[in-house]
Design a protein around this motif. Structure first.
Motif, PDB file in Angstrom:
ATOM      1  N   PHE A   1       1.008  -1.182   0.011  1.00 29.31           N
ATOM      2  CA  PHE A   1      -0.031   0.102  -0.035  1.00 29.31           C
ATOM      3  C   PHE A   1       0.750   1.312  -0.056  1.00 29.31           C
ATOM      4  O   PHE A   1       1.703   1.452   0.830  1.00 29.31           O
ATOM      5  N   ASN A   2       0.656   2.262  -0.769  1.00 33.63           N
ATOM      6  CA  ASN A   2       1.303   3.695  -0.877  1.00 33.63           C
ATOM      7  C   ASN A   2       0.527   4.322  -0.086  1.00 33.63           C
ATOM      8  O   ASN A   2      -0.312   4.805  -0.382  1.00 33.63           O
ATOM      9  N   LEU A   3       1.284   4.759   1.077  1.00 31.58           N
ATOM     10  CA  LEU A   3       0.509   5.943   1.952  1.00 31.58           C
ATOM     11  C   LEU A   3       0.550   7.232   1.546  1.00 31.58           C
ATOM     12  O   LEU A   3      -0.149   8.347   2.035  1.00 31.58           O
ATOM     13  N   HIS A   4       1.239   7.456   0.289  1.00 35.74           N
ATOM     14  CA  HIS A   4       1.188   9.084  -0.229  1.00 35.74           C
ATOM     15  C   HIS A   4       1.629  10.154   0.763  1.00 35.74           C
ATOM     16  O   HIS A   4       1.184  11.089   0.927  1.00 35.74           O
ATOM     17  N   GLY A   5       2.669   9.816   1.707  1.00 40.89           N
ATOM     18  CA  GLY A   5       3.184  10.804   2.415  1.00 40.89           C
ATOM     19  C   GLY A   5       2.138  11.330   3.532  1.00 40.89           C
ATOM     20  O   GLY A   5       1.609  10.626   4.312  1.00 40.89           O
ATOM     21  N   THR A   6       2.143  12.506   3.676  1.00 44.49           N
ATOM     22  CA  THR A   6       0.993  13.187   4.361  1.00 44.49           C
ATOM     23  C   THR A   6       0.031  14.122   3.841  1.00 44.49           C
ATOM     24  O   THR A   6       0.266  14.509   2.643  1.00 44.49           O
ATOM     25  N   GLN A   7      -1.335  14.116   4.165  1.00 46.21           N
ATOM     26  CA  GLN A   7      -2.190  14.772   3.761  1.00 46.21           C
ATOM     27  C   GLN A   7      -3.220  15.691   4.785  1.00 46.21           C
ATOM     28  O   GLN A   7      -3.037  15.101   5.773  1.00 46.21           O
ATOM     29  N   GLU A   8      -4.076  16.551   4.301  1.00 48.93           N
ATOM     30  CA  GLU A   8      -4.719  17.169   4.984  1.00 48.93           C
ATOM     31  C   GLU A   8      -5.709  16.339   5.843  1.00 48.93           C
ATOM     32  O   GLU A   8      -6.120  16.789   7.198  1.00 48.93           O
ATOM     33  N   ASN A   9      -6.335  15.387   5.236  1.00 47.97           N
ATOM     34  CA  ASN A   9      -7.103  14.460   5.835  1.00 47.97           C
ATOM     35  C   ASN A   9      -6.473  13.102   6.283  1.00 47.97           C
ATOM     36  O   ASN A   9      -7.324  12.137   6.420  1.00 47.97           O
ATOM     37  N   ASP A  10      -5.504  13.339   6.569  1.00 40.93           N
ATOM     38  CA  ASP A  10      -4.710  12.202   7.264  1.00 40.93           C
ATOM     39  C   ASP A  10      -5.627  11.448   8.433  1.00 40.93           C
ATOM     40  O   ASP A  10      -5.490   9.850   8.346  1.00 40.93           O
ATOM     41  N   ASP A  11      -6.331  11.953   9.295  1.00 41.66           N
ATOM     42  CA  ASP A  11      -7.121  11.166  10.254  1.00 41.66           C
ATOM     43  C   ASP A  11      -7.890  10.351   9.667  1.00 41.66           C
ATOM     44  O   ASP A  11      -8.334   9.062  10.145  1.00 41.66           O
ATOM     45  N   THR A  12      -8.875  10.972   8.799  1.00 39.00           N
ATOM     46  CA  THR A  12      -9.865  10.107   8.071  1.00 39.00           C
ATOM     47  C   THR A  12      -9.371   9.025   6.999  1.00 39.00           C
ATOM     48  O   THR A  12      -9.600   7.904   7.138  1.00 39.00           O
ATOM     49  N   ARG A  13      -8.258   9.581   6.404  1.00 36.25           N
ATOM     50  CA  ARG A  13      -7.626   8.668   5.278  1.00 36.25           C
ATOM     51  C   ARG A  13      -7.151   7.406   6.050  1.00 36.25           C
ATOM     52  O   ARG A  13      -7.268   6.335   5.627  1.00 36.25           O
ATOM     53  N   PHE A  14      -6.454   7.608   7.050  1.00 33.44           N
ATOM     54  CA  PHE A  14      -5.523   6.503   7.833  1.00 33.44           C
ATOM     55  C   PHE A  14      -6.980   5.586   8.432  1.00 33.44           C
ATOM     56  O   PHE A  14      -6.549   4.088   8.505  1.00 33.44           O
ATOM     57  N   SER A  15      -7.968   6.018   8.924  1.00 30.75           N
ATOM     58  CA  SER A  15      -8.933   5.304   9.449  1.00 30.75           C
ATOM     59  C   SER A  15      -9.536   4.276   8.290  1.00 30.75           C
ATOM     60  O   SER A  15      -9.701   3.154   8.556  1.00 30.75           O
TER      61      SER A  15
ATOM     62  N   GLU B   1       6.100   5.351   0.855  1.00 35.07           N
ATOM     63  CA  GLU B   1       5.845   6.824   1.218  1.00 35.07           C
ATOM     64  C   GLU B   1       5.362   7.111   2.619  1.00 35.07           C
ATOM     65  O   GLU B   1       4.393   7.794   2.795  1.00 35.07           O
ATOM     66  N   VAL B   2       5.944   6.334   3.636  1.00 37.78           N
ATOM     67  CA  VAL B   2       5.890   6.175   4.886  1.00 37.78           C
ATOM     68  C   VAL B   2       6.579   7.592   5.480  1.00 37.78           C
ATOM     69  O   VAL B   2       7.705   7.669   5.151  1.00 37.78           O
ATOM     70  N   ILE B   3       6.035   8.279   6.444  1.00 40.17           N
ATOM     71  CA  ILE B   3       6.752   9.380   6.962  1.00 40.17           C
ATOM     72  C   ILE B   3       6.584   9.409   8.515  1.00 40.17           C
ATOM     73  O   ILE B   3       5.944   8.636   9.092  1.00 40.17           O
ATOM     74  N   VAL B   4       7.454  10.352   9.019  1.00 35.73           N
ATOM     75  CA  VAL B   4       7.563  10.243  10.317  1.00 35.73           C
ATOM     76  C   VAL B   4       6.904  11.480  10.946  1.00 35.73           C
ATOM     77  O   VAL B   4       7.170  12.667  10.372  1.00 35.73           O
ATOM     78  N   GLU B   5       5.827  11.396  11.661  1.00 28.97           N
ATOM     79  CA  GLU B   5       5.040  12.626  12.335  1.00 28.97           C
ATOM     80  C   GLU B   5       5.311  12.723  13.644  1.00 28.97           C
ATOM     81  O   GLU B   5       4.736  11.842  14.329  1.00 28.97           O
ATOM     82  N   GLY B   6       6.115  13.746  14.205  1.00 32.13           N
ATOM     83  CA  GLY B   6       6.173  13.544  15.449  1.00 32.13           C
ATOM     84  C   GLY B   6       7.127  12.514  15.980  1.00 32.13           C
ATOM     85  O   GLY B   6       8.376  12.471  15.345  1.00 32.13           O
TER      86      GLY B   6
ATOM     87  N   TYR C   1      10.466  16.810   0.789  1.00 30.69           N
ATOM     88  CA  TYR C   1      10.510  18.336   0.655  1.00 30.69           C
ATOM     89  C   TYR C   1      11.169  18.844   1.743  1.00 30.69           C
ATOM     90  O   TYR C   1      10.779  19.775   2.235  1.00 30.69           O
ATOM     91  N   GLU C   2      12.545  18.178   2.075  1.00 31.32           N
ATOM     92  CA  GLU C   2      13.433  18.682   3.362  1.00 31.32           C
ATOM     93  C   GLU C   2      12.524  19.076   4.565  1.00 31.32           C
ATOM     94  O   GLU C   2      13.232  19.732   5.222  1.00 31.32           O
ATOM     95  N   LYS C   3      11.575  18.131   4.944  1.00 33.56           N
ATOM     96  CA  LYS C   3      10.626  18.386   6.001  1.00 33.56           C
ATOM     97  C   LYS C   3      10.651  17.216   6.674  1.00 33.56           C
ATOM     98  O   LYS C   3      10.768  17.258   8.186  1.00 33.56           O
ATOM     99  N   TYR C   4      10.128  16.093   6.175  1.00 38.52           N
ATOM    100  CA  TYR C   4       9.740  14.772   6.868  1.00 38.52           C
ATOM    101  C   TYR C   4      10.856  13.727   6.442  1.00 38.52           C
ATOM    102  O   TYR C   4      10.945  13.615   5.311  1.00 38.52           O
TER     103      TYR C   4
END
Length: 119
Positions: free
Chosen positions: A9-23, A41-46, A77-80
């Motif tokens: 599964f490609n998680l496509h990094g991060t999106q504005e709707n992550d809570d709904t999307r990941f559920s 496309e797994v990222i580190v958040e926090g 994008y030099e962020k995550y």
């Protein structure tokens, strides 16, 4: 004969709707009942990876324990920190990364593969 269910599964990094999307992703994966799922496309958040977050949602939805292993490949994008991961219903006996840039025809971006060994 034992059946081993594997998916990717490609998680496509991060999106504005992550809570709904990941559920929703966890709901779909729960229905598939994978023993092993490879994620891109797994990222580190926090202090967690999106693979760990997804594993927690799967645990909530199925009542079964899930394990995750993440390998960072580059900065998104030099962020995550971004990379690949594996989640599994079975604990890993070993885990390591393979540097795919060592292959004679290197990819355009730094790439690694996550490798796990299960009992």
């Amino acid at each position: 004969m034992a059946v081993l269910r594997i998916c990717t599964f490609n998680l496509h990094g991060t999106q504005e709707n992550d809570d709904t999307r990941f559920s929703r992703i966890a709901e779909i994966l729960s229905g598939l009942k994978p023993d092993l799922c490879a994620l891109q496309e797994v990222i580190v958040e926090g202090n967690k990876t999106t693979a760990e977050m997804l594993a927690e949602l799967l645990e909530e939805g199925t009542g079964k324990e899930y394990y995750s292993y993440f390998v960072e490949t580059h900065l998104f994008y030099e962020k995550y920190s971004e990379g690949v991961a594996v989640i599994s219903r079975h604990p890993f006996r070993g885990e390591w990364a393979v540097d795919l840039n060592e292959i004679p025809i290197p990819p355009l971006l730094p790439r690694k593969a996550a490798v796990v060994k299960r009992p």
